[in-house]
Scaffold this motif. Structure first.
Motif: not given
Lengths: 672, 184
Positions: B39-40, B170, B172-174
């Motif tokens: 995903x990254x 990404x 916002x989720x990390x």
């Protein structure tokens, strides 16, 4: 016999699929495909098609069904995970509660359920404490829960912790036979867009959407809305029960993770629902809540939390007319308007090397207004109640693997003044995979409006047919519990909890000497219950998991010598002796999941007030097939109660009794 | 009915207990982490200069002992990023992986984090690890476990200064972290 048959069918089916799967050397996407646990969809081939948000919600433990610290909690706890809820196809919280081996869940009609643990599952069941994100949701009207007022997007539920047995020391009154703690996901776990919709034979149509985003760095929010239209159930003769239900709900949650020491949560929900009632008329309920919580971690490994909420509920409930010649009242509507204000503080710290202490203070104020129907009133109609509480508990390390927990709650309530709910618990971790625990606890169920203020008028002015008792005392329990929890290798985990409970001052109904009426609630029953709950998970293969549960209950409730009860002690129980639960969860090729859940519920004896009747035992089965078509879209089809066109779960058998019909629905979910 | 069913259920449960138990395969944790890496790769944009040629593969390097036991290969098999075929390379030496676009620094290298990061400094390589403090010390993304769930910290300053573009989703989720003062 049916159960035997099903067991054979499941095993044969499983064997067949297992063989087919073993021969399939080229699973989709070229990946090896068979490596993970079905509890969270299997293997690299499945995970790589998940969104980041979904990945963040996967549990890394494949067998330990109860993530820490629950796996080590010295209590009869059954944790229902979000994954299990999704895979069950449950469309409501009561349906999801069927996943707990330590509950008895009986659906009465389209919108009402009787839910209890370790017995006493009557219409006025009042021995279970239910919380949603720290908000207590049982009503002071009767001490039970209006399950039709408790809803969320199933997608946003993080877990449901079901603790059977007393929890009064930590949670207070009503946690006599169990505590249900419903926990929604933190806003950082629900980022992005989620949309669901579908419909079917009983659940006619439904839809929901949620969006999660950030307000600033590490400050997350979500907003959601949902609605559904649940169709009519059926009467014994198969005709329409006219009890359909429509509900809409919206809400939000915000979680502030900006600082390592402080965590702030703010959340709120608003709902409205209309229900047709089979006896005539339409019930309306609406309400909302708003909650704020601040948690702070101190440097010396101690922490505190401060929480406050306000909740408002409104109920307009059609009360059927009563044609009994001594009552003779027309149909009408009972209105109940309730405001609840609650503040709760909790602090945890270590004292020396051996003591882990938790203590807390709480205050709740409720304002309730009831407007009577002709056949049912509450006197007085308006009531304000203050509830003050405090608790302290010390977990003492007696050795490396031996812990003793001692604590008590002290509460002051409107009806009975001070109540004391102590408990002692011993936990022995034999090895890291085997734990034995035992506990002795006292818990109480304090009186509710029903016990003290209910009033059914008669044809004689000023002389009610039935009235509450202002001298009603708390029902009390002394519980002895012994449990064992184990992990056998990587693949099997099991939990066994047994109990022996003494009860006193249980609700009874007496007569007024000389005039017979008014009948009046008294505390003339006592008795014992005992039984055990067994749960077992077996990860047969990486892509296939089985679950078995068995719940055994014996009840002996009797009228105290020299006292009376016009129901002969039968009015407070309506419980199956045996319940058996079997579930199979499979992750199949082509991104599909297949789940089966069977339950066999023993017959139960139910009291009509005059005679006893029996709800027959039944065996039913749910199934779900889901296909993750792309990273963003999933299609599923769910069948509930598939084995019979209709079956009875609760209620006095007769031509007007409502039964539960077979239900099939389809669902599409979209995530971005 | 009641008795027989109880016996049937006991029989069933007994069967579960005595049925043979298989050895575990790849750990679920690393299957999930492999999917995160995949995903990254999709949520980060590499500058065109990060690839030696237009047909060059997208390389995920595993530095140190490989904890994935094949899960990473299974995850990326047959997958491409912007028409670059994804491959996995393994080495104990960071110099061997300098043509990679993403390097997963294994726990086995936890004592060498400073050297590794300085060797990769200002190269358009996304570094990912699971060593405490990796992102604060100048790494790109660091996995950690929150309870039983995999979470990640992300240091947007480091990644962006190396020419990588990290998508807002990404970020916002990390959990956002900044480089600690003593580094760089």
């Amino acid at each position: 016999m049916k159960l035997m048959f099903l067991t054979c069918v499941v095993w044969m089916l499983a064997g067949t699929i297992s063989i087919l799967h073993a021969q399939d050397n080229s699973p989709p996407s070229g990946a090896t495909g068979t490596n993970a646990s079905p509890s969270a969809a299997a293997g690299p081939a499945v995970y790589k098609n998940m969104s980041l948000e979904q990945l963040m919600n996967q549990d890394v433990t494949s067998v330990a069904r109860e993530p820490e610290p629950y796996g080590q909690a010295p209590a009869a706890i059954d944790v229902i995970t979000s994954d299990e809820i999704q895979r069950s196809g449950a469309s409501s919280i009561p349906e999801a509660l069927r996943l707990a081996d330590n509950l008895d869940v009986a659906q009465k009609n389209s919108h009402d359920w009787a839910i209890s643990s370790r017995g006493f599952n009557t219409s006025l069941a009042d021995k279970l404490l239910v919380m949603i994100d720290g908000r207590t949701v049982y009503t002071p009207l009767f001490g039970g829960v209006f399950w039709d007022q408790q809803d969320y997007l199933m997608e946003d539920l993080d877990r449901i912790e079901v603790i059977s047995g007393p929890g009064g020391t930590l949670w207070g009154a009503n946690a006599v036979n169990g505590v249900i703690n419903i926990v929604t996901k933190s806003a950082d776990e629900t980022q992005g867009l989620y949309v669901e919709g579908g419909g079917g034979s009983e659940l006619h149509d439904f839809g929901g959407a949620r969006y999660g985003g950030t307000l600033a760095t590490n400050i997350y929010y979500r907003v959601y809305a949902k609605y559904f239209d649940q169709g009519d159930e059926v009467l014994t003769d198969g005709s329409n029960a006219s009890d359909s239900w429509r509900m809409a709900q919206t809400g939000f949650r915000m979680d502030d993770d900006a600082s390592a020491e402080n965590h702030i949560t703010a959340q709120g929900d608003f709902y409205a629902s209309d229900e047709f009632v089979t006896t005539g008329g339409q019930a309306h309920t609406d309400g909302g809540n708003i909650l704020g919580r601040w948690s702070h971690t101190f440097e010396n490994d101690s922490d505190m939390s401060l929480q406050t909420y306000y909740e408002q509920t409104y109920l307009a409930d059609p009360i059927p007319g009563n044609t009994s010649p001594i009552i003779l009242k027309p149909a009408g509507t009972l209105f109940d308007d309730l405001d609840t204000y609650d503040v709760d503080f909790q602090h945890r710290f270590h004292l020396g090397d051996r003591n882990n202490i938790v203590w807390g203070l709480g205050y709740r104020f409720t304002h309730e207004e009831d407007i009577a129907a002709p056949a049912l009133a509450f006197v007085p109609g308006t009531m304000d109640q203050n509830l003050y509480s405090g608790f302290a508990q010390d977990e003492i390390s007696l050795g490396r693997n031996l812990f003793f927990t001692l604590g008590s709650k002290l509460e002051h309530n409107y009806y009975t003044g001070f109540e004391f709910e102590p408990s002692g618990r011993l936990q022995w971790n034999i090895t890291s995979n085997h734990m034995v625990w035992g506990a002795v606890s006292r818990a109480v169920s304090t009186p509710s409006r029903v016990d003290e203020a209910e009033n059914i008028p008669s044809i004689i002015p000023g002389v009610p047919f039935l009235k509450g008792n202002t001298n009603f005392v708390s029902e009390s329990e002394i519980a002895f519990e012994l449990g064992y929890r184990a992990q056998f290798g990587q693949k099997v985990s099991a939990s066994l909890s047994s109990y022996f409970n003494y009860y006193d001052h249980i609700r009874s109904t007496g007569i007024t000497p000389g005039t017979i009426i008014p009948f009046v609630f008294q505390n003339n029953l006592k008795g014992e219950t005992w039984g055990f709950e067994l749960s077992m998970d077996y990860q047969i293969l990486d892509w296939w998991r089985l679950h078995g549960g068995y719940n055994f209950l014996q009840e002996n409730i009797y009228v105290k010598p020299g006292d009376e009860d016009i129901n002969d002690g039968f009015n407070e129980t309506a419980d199956p002796e045996n319940q058996v639960f079997l579930r199979s969860s499979m992750d199949l090729p082509y991104h599909t999941q297949f789940d089966l859940a069977g339950r066999w519920i023993d017959q139960l004896t139910i009291n009509s007030g005059a005679t006893l009747a029996t709800v027959p035992s039944y065996f039913e089965m749910d199934a779900r097939l889901a296909w993750q078509a792309t990273k963003h879209i999933e299609f599923s089809i769910v069948g509930q109660n598939l084995l019979h066109a209709q079956h009875l779960e609760y209620g006095f058998p007769g031509p007007d009794t409502e039964e539960i019909a077979r239900s099939v629905y389809g669902k599409v979910t979209f995530r971005w | 009915m009641s008795k027989r069913s109880s016996i049937a259920s006991w029989f069933y449960i007994l069967l579960l207990v005595v049925a043979p138990m298989n050895a575990p395969a790849q750990s679920k944790e690393y299957q999930i982490k492999a999917a995160f890496l995949f995903n990254f790769a999709q949520f980060v944009n590499w500058p065109s200069g990060a690839f030696p040629g237009t047909n060059a593969p997208f390389c995920i390097g595993v530095l140190g002992d490989d904890p994935f036991s094949g899960a990473l290969d299974a995850t990326i098999q047959g997958e491409t990023i912007d028409n670059h075929k994804i491959i996995v390379e393994r080495s104990q030496n960071v110099a061997d992986l300098k043509n990679c676009q993403m390097i997963f620094v294994s726990k086995s290298e936890r004592k060498h984090v400073a050297e590794i990061l300085s060797a990769l400094d200002s190269k358009p390589i996304l570094t990912v690890s699971e060593v405490d403090g990796f992102a604060e010390r100048g790494g790109g993304i660091n996995f950690y476990l929150a309870g039983t769930k995999v979470r990640f910290e992300i240091n947007p300053g480091v990644a962006q200064s190396d020419g990588l573009k990290i998508s807002a989703q990404l970020l916002s989720l990390g959990k956002i972290v900044q480089s600690a003062k003593e580094d760089k």
